[in-house]
Design a protein around this motif. Structure first.
Motif, PDB file in Angstrom:
ATOM      1  N   HIS A 129       1.047  -3.108 -10.557  1.00 59.28           N
ATOM      2  CA  HIS A 129      -0.331  -2.630 -10.657  1.00 59.28           C
ATOM      3  C   HIS A 129      -0.421  -1.845 -11.952  1.00 59.28           C
ATOM      4  O   HIS A 129       0.519  -1.140 -12.301  1.00 59.28           O
ATOM      5  CB  HIS A 129      -0.604  -1.705  -9.461  1.00 59.28           C
ATOM      6  CG  HIS A 129      -2.018  -1.745  -8.973  1.00 59.28           C
ATOM      7  ND1 HIS A 129      -2.715  -2.900  -8.750  1.00 59.28           N
ATOM      8  CD2 HIS A 129      -2.880  -0.741  -8.638  1.00 59.28           C
ATOM      9  CE1 HIS A 129      -3.934  -2.606  -8.302  1.00 59.28           C
ATOM     10  NE2 HIS A 129      -4.056  -1.309  -8.239  1.00 59.28           N
ATOM     11  N   VAL A 179      -5.097  -1.867   6.947  1.00 55.94           N
ATOM     12  CA  VAL A 179      -4.900  -0.420   7.158  1.00 55.94           C
ATOM     13  C   VAL A 179      -5.015  -0.071   8.639  1.00 55.94           C
ATOM     14  O   VAL A 179      -4.324   0.813   9.145  1.00 55.94           O
ATOM     15  CB  VAL A 179      -5.913   0.409   6.328  1.00 55.94           C
ATOM     16  CG1 VAL A 179      -5.795   1.898   6.665  1.00 55.94           C
ATOM     17  CG2 VAL A 179      -5.687   0.209   4.836  1.00 55.94           C
ATOM     18  N   GLN A 237      -5.357 -11.475  -1.288  1.00 57.30           N
ATOM     19  CA  GLN A 237      -4.596 -10.260  -0.982  1.00 57.30           C
ATOM     20  C   GLN A 237      -5.564  -9.281  -0.317  1.00 57.30           C
ATOM     21  O   GLN A 237      -6.637  -9.015  -0.845  1.00 57.30           O
ATOM     22  CB  GLN A 237      -3.989  -9.643  -2.239  1.00 57.30           C
ATOM     23  CG  GLN A 237      -3.293  -8.309  -1.965  1.00 57.30           C
ATOM     24  CD  GLN A 237      -2.293  -7.919  -3.026  1.00 57.30           C
ATOM     25  OE1 GLN A 237      -1.313  -8.624  -3.258  1.00 57.30           O
ATOM     26  NE2 GLN A 237      -2.530  -6.809  -3.695  1.00 57.30           N
ATOM     27  N   MET A 238      -5.172  -8.769   0.841  1.00 52.82           N
ATOM     28  CA  MET A 238      -6.058  -7.911   1.631  1.00 52.82           C
ATOM     29  C   MET A 238      -5.375  -6.582   1.935  1.00 52.82           C
ATOM     30  O   MET A 238      -4.260  -6.568   2.456  1.00 52.82           O
ATOM     31  CB  MET A 238      -6.397  -8.614   2.953  1.00 52.82           C
ATOM     32  CG  MET A 238      -7.052  -9.980   2.753  1.00 52.82           C
ATOM     33  SD  MET A 238      -7.077 -11.000   4.243  1.00 52.82           S
ATOM     34  CE  MET A 238      -7.965  -9.975   5.374  1.00 52.82           C
ATOM     35  N   TYR A 248      -7.348   8.879  10.043  1.00 52.99           N
ATOM     36  CA  TYR A 248      -7.757   7.947   8.969  1.00 52.99           C
ATOM     37  C   TYR A 248      -8.140   6.605   9.604  1.00 52.99           C
ATOM     38  O   TYR A 248      -9.206   6.048   9.328  1.00 52.99           O
ATOM     39  CB  TYR A 248      -6.586   7.835   8.007  1.00 52.99           C
ATOM     40  CG  TYR A 248      -6.601   6.837   6.865  1.00 52.99           C
ATOM     41  CD1 TYR A 248      -7.695   6.033   6.559  1.00 52.99           C
ATOM     42  CD2 TYR A 248      -5.462   6.736   6.057  1.00 52.99           C
ATOM     43  CE1 TYR A 248      -7.642   5.134   5.490  1.00 52.99           C
ATOM     44  CE2 TYR A 248      -5.409   5.859   4.986  1.00 52.99           C
ATOM     45  CZ  TYR A 248      -6.495   5.050   4.722  1.00 52.99           C
ATOM     46  OH  TYR A 248      -6.441   4.172   3.668  1.00 52.99           O
ATOM     47  N   GLY A 269     -12.591  -6.837  -0.808  1.00 51.25           N
ATOM     48  CA  GLY A 269     -13.668  -7.134   0.125  1.00 51.25           C
ATOM     49  C   GLY A 269     -13.388  -8.278   1.079  1.00 51.25           C
ATOM     50  O   GLY A 269     -14.279  -8.665   1.832  1.00 51.25           O
ATOM     51  N   ILE A 270     -12.166  -8.806   1.075  1.00 51.98           N
ATOM     52  CA  ILE A 270     -11.854  -9.934   1.976  1.00 51.98           C
ATOM     53  C   ILE A 270     -11.293  -9.356   3.280  1.00 51.98           C
ATOM     54  O   ILE A 270     -10.276  -8.666   3.276  1.00 51.98           O
ATOM     55  CB  ILE A 270     -10.860 -10.900   1.301  1.00 51.98           C
ATOM     56  CG1 ILE A 270     -11.510 -11.448   0.023  1.00 51.98           C
ATOM     57  CG2 ILE A 270     -10.471 -12.030   2.269  1.00 51.98           C
ATOM     58  CD1 ILE A 270     -10.545 -12.079  -0.931  1.00 51.98           C
ATOM     59  N   TYR A 291       3.622   0.845  -9.379  1.00 50.56           N
ATOM     60  CA  TYR A 291       2.620   1.149 -10.405  1.00 50.56           C
ATOM     61  C   TYR A 291       3.323   1.195 -11.760  1.00 50.56           C
ATOM     62  O   TYR A 291       4.404   1.770 -11.882  1.00 50.56           O
ATOM     63  CB  TYR A 291       2.009   2.530 -10.175  1.00 50.56           C
ATOM     64  CG  TYR A 291       1.046   2.638  -9.022  1.00 50.56           C
ATOM     65  CD1 TYR A 291       0.663   1.542  -8.270  1.00 50.56           C
ATOM     66  CD2 TYR A 291       0.503   3.882  -8.697  1.00 50.56           C
ATOM     67  CE1 TYR A 291      -0.239   1.678  -7.228  1.00 50.56           C
ATOM     68  CE2 TYR A 291      -0.396   4.021  -7.660  1.00 50.56           C
ATOM     69  CZ  TYR A 291      -0.762   2.918  -6.925  1.00 50.56           C
ATOM     70  OH  TYR A 291      -1.650   3.065  -5.895  1.00 50.56           O
ATOM     71  N   MET A 331       0.847  -1.197   0.000  1.00 55.54           N
ATOM     72  CA  MET A 331       0.000   0.000   0.000  1.00 55.54           C
ATOM     73  C   MET A 331       0.876   1.239   0.000  1.00 55.54           C
ATOM     74  O   MET A 331       1.465   1.593   1.029  1.00 55.54           O
ATOM     75  CB  MET A 331      -0.928  -0.014   1.227  1.00 55.54           C
ATOM     76  CG  MET A 331      -1.893  -1.192   1.222  1.00 55.54           C
ATOM     77  SD  MET A 331      -3.023  -1.206   2.632  1.00 55.54           S
ATOM     78  CE  MET A 331      -1.993  -1.906   3.917  1.00 55.54           C
ATOM     79  N   ALA A 332       0.964   1.883  -1.173  1.00 54.46           N
ATOM     80  CA  ALA A 332       1.794   3.080  -1.284  1.00 54.46           C
ATOM     81  C   ALA A 332       1.331   4.109  -0.266  1.00 54.46           C
ATOM     82  O   ALA A 332       0.138   4.390  -0.164  1.00 54.46           O
ATOM     83  CB  ALA A 332       1.683   3.639  -2.698  1.00 54.46           C
ATOM     84  N   ALA A 378       1.140   3.798   2.872  1.00 54.49           N
ATOM     85  CA  ALA A 378       0.589   3.231   4.106  1.00 54.49           C
ATOM     86  C   ALA A 378       1.441   2.085   4.646  1.00 54.49           C
ATOM     87  O   ALA A 378       1.704   1.994   5.847  1.00 54.49           O
ATOM     88  CB  ALA A 378      -0.847   2.747   3.880  1.00 54.49           C
ATOM     89  N   TRP A 418      -7.973   5.680   1.557  1.00 60.03           N
ATOM     90  CA  TRP A 418      -8.304   4.568   0.665  1.00 60.03           C
ATOM     91  C   TRP A 418      -8.916   3.434   1.482  1.00 60.03           C
ATOM     92  O   TRP A 418      -8.375   3.046   2.516  1.00 60.03           O
ATOM     93  CB  TRP A 418      -7.049   4.068  -0.050  1.00 60.03           C
ATOM     94  CG  TRP A 418      -6.187   5.166  -0.593  1.00 60.03           C
ATOM     95  CD1 TRP A 418      -4.983   5.571  -0.100  1.00 60.03           C
ATOM     96  CD2 TRP A 418      -6.471   6.018  -1.711  1.00 60.03           C
ATOM     97  NE1 TRP A 418      -4.502   6.616  -0.846  1.00 60.03           N
ATOM     98  CE2 TRP A 418      -5.381   6.910  -1.840  1.00 60.03           C
ATOM     99  CE3 TRP A 418      -7.527   6.117  -2.612  1.00 60.03           C
ATOM    100  CZ2 TRP A 418      -5.330   7.890  -2.823  1.00 60.03           C
ATOM    101  CZ3 TRP A 418      -7.479   7.089  -3.598  1.00 60.03           C
ATOM    102  CH2 TRP A 418      -6.395   7.954  -3.705  1.00 60.03           C
ATOM    103  N   GLY A 461     -11.860  -0.196   1.001  1.00 64.23           N
ATOM    104  CA  GLY A 461     -12.779  -0.960   0.165  1.00 64.23           C
ATOM    105  C   GLY A 461     -14.137  -1.149   0.828  1.00 64.23           C
ATOM    106  O   GLY A 461     -14.369  -0.705   1.966  1.00 64.23           O
ATOM    107  N   GLU A 478     -14.893  -4.385  -5.301  1.00 59.39           N
ATOM    108  CA  GLU A 478     -15.048  -3.971  -3.901  1.00 59.39           C
ATOM    109  C   GLU A 478     -13.766  -3.344  -3.347  1.00 59.39           C
ATOM    110  O   GLU A 478     -13.791  -2.686  -2.311  1.00 59.39           O
ATOM    111  CB  GLU A 478     -15.354  -5.194  -3.010  1.00 59.39           C
ATOM    112  CG  GLU A 478     -16.600  -5.968  -3.352  1.00 59.39           C
ATOM    113  CD  GLU A 478     -16.321  -7.129  -4.306  1.00 59.39           C
ATOM    114  OE1 GLU A 478     -15.450  -6.979  -5.189  1.00 59.39           O
ATOM    115  OE2 GLU A 478     -16.973  -8.164  -4.169  1.00 59.39           O
ATOM    116  N   ASN A 538       6.147  -3.519  -4.571  1.00 65.26           N
ATOM    117  CA  ASN A 538       5.121  -3.247  -5.582  1.00 65.26           C
ATOM    118  C   ASN A 538       5.341  -1.871  -6.212  1.00 65.26           C
ATOM    119  O   ASN A 538       5.680  -0.913  -5.529  1.00 65.26           O
ATOM    120  CB  ASN A 538       3.745  -3.280  -4.891  1.00 65.26           C
ATOM    121  CG  ASN A 538       2.618  -2.741  -5.753  1.00 65.26           C
ATOM    122  OD1 ASN A 538       2.341  -1.552  -5.755  1.00 65.26           O
ATOM    123  ND2 ASN A 538       1.962  -3.621  -6.480  1.00 65.26           N
TER     124      ASN A 538
END
Ligand code: FMN
Length: 375
Positions: A135, A245, A239-240, A256, A220-221, A74, A23-24, A26, A326, A328, A181, A72
């Protein structure tokens, strides 16, 4: 725990088929450490990093854990072309009252935000990172070849069956099927986004049928029920993002995290008006103002650059109305737990759910799924 499908475990060298989404902005080395040491796969979103920062992060993660981890990036790098000045003027007018309200100075000119991908990926290859995930598309063939030569496993993100086929043909080792989701940016790269809004339940089995590589379900998981459901659909793992977060090890603003723990699915809206690419995040005043001027949105990620100073000032003030949060549609199931404890619970919950589905109730060790509560 004996998992019914060991393909992902063997491919990635992990104990549990659970990936913490990179998570960029985060994810942190501490989060990766906690998740990977718990037997799942931690991930770091490095899109924002300079090549030097990326090398430091990789070495920091290696000092913290001997287990595999993901870096990861982009692949979407548009926004190089100059934006239309008419649009910039509309957005300047729309954002000026917010900049004034927060005393955040003047809105800056839009600029491309991302670092040089070629230099970033060179670091990933040189450092022989265990797992690389992309991504927004398939890495070019020469990069796939170089990563493989460095012993790196490669994951790609698909939001349609066609994208899954493109990524498999491009040589990825496993695929993330990202349902609509999902929190954060849609990884869509080969379809108009409105044709790629496919929910996880529909997307995963169709991708599983279309490709031979292991499929990782995302979107959504949030708990062991979701993990068991993904495995039932034929996914080799999950992948969650949103679920991780709320973990204290990451780098999100406390305001947040607090909003995340109060939010429900209605709050997690999809819009391209915040960054220039469709992404799902919690509704607030910033989102509403940008949405009202969505027709003027600039390309990714110049659009995002318009609010950088505003978001920084909001962070200093702890004002969640002007942060980008961010998340879901599973957000209503978020729990505030340390990452290793979250992994342990996911495993126990999935095991309990699979035993129940097999007609073997987990007598004496029933696992409670409690949400929005620590502990
Ligand atoms: C805060 C946040 C940041 C994200 N950043 C990235 C990123 O940098 N790279 C990426 O590939 N995916 C990113 N994602 C998307 C995740 O990879 C994944 O698709 C998504 O979190 C799955 O849906 P869920 O949030 O419902 O678990 C992000 C998601 C969130 C919630």
């Amino acid at each position: 725990m004996i998992w019914p499908d060991s393909r992902l475990l063997d491919l990635l060298g992990i104990d549990h088929p659970i990936i913490q989404a990179p998570m960029a902005g985060a994810s942190t080395p501490a989060l990766v450490e906690a998740v990977s040491n718990a037997g799942a796969l931690g991930g770091f979103g490095a899109t924002d990093c300079t090549p030097e920062e990326l090398r430091t992060v990789i070495r920091d993660i290696r000092r913290r854990t001997h287990r595999p981890f993901i870096i990861n990036l982009y692949l979407e790098r548009n926004g190089a072309e100059e934006p239309e000045q008419g649009r910039v003027a509309v957005l300047r007018d729309a954002l000026a009252p917010l900049y004034a309200e927060l005393a955040a100075g003047a809105m800056p000119d839009p600029k491309p935000l991302f670092q040089d991908f070629e230099a970033q990926i060179a670091v990933v290859i040189e450092e022989r990172v265990p797992v690389f995930s992309a991504h927004f598309g398939a890495p070019p063939p020469e990069i796939i070849r170089a990563l493989k030569a460095a012993g790196t496993r490669i994951l790609g993100t698909a939001t349609t069956v066609d994208e899954a086929r493109i990524l498999e043909a491009g040589g990825v080792d496993a695929l993330i099927a990202q349902g609509s989701e999902a929190g954060g940016h849609r990884g869509t790269f080969a379809s108009p986004v409105e044709q790629a809004m496919i929910g996880t339940l529909a997307l995963v089995p169709q991708v599983v049928d279309a490709v031979r590589v292991p499929v990782i379900a995302a979107g959504g998981i949030m708990d062991g029920r979701g993990l068991a459901a993904a495995l039932a659909l034929g996914a080799a793992g999950v992948q969650m993002g949103t679920a991780f977060v709320a973990c204290p090890e990451n780098d999100v603003h406390p305001a947040y995290r607090a909003r995340l723990l109060q939010a429900d699915a209605r709050d997690a809206v999809l819009t391209a008006a915040v960054s220039g690419q469709p992404a799902r995040l919690l509704r607030n005043r910033l989102v509403e103002v940008l949405e009202a001027h969505a027709d003027a949105a600039l390309p990714f990620a110049r659009q995002y650059s318009l609010t950088t100073a505003l978001r920084r000032t909001a962070a200093v003030r702890g004002d969640a109305e002007f942060l980008t949060m961010w998340a879901g549609q599973g957000v209503g199931l978020a729990r505030s737990l340390p990452a290793a404890e979250l992994v342990r619970r996911l495993v126990a919950e999935a095991e309990a759910r699979m035993q129940q589905l097999n007609g073997r109730p987990t007598v004496g060790r029933q696992v409670e799924v409690t949400h929005h509560a620590a502990g």
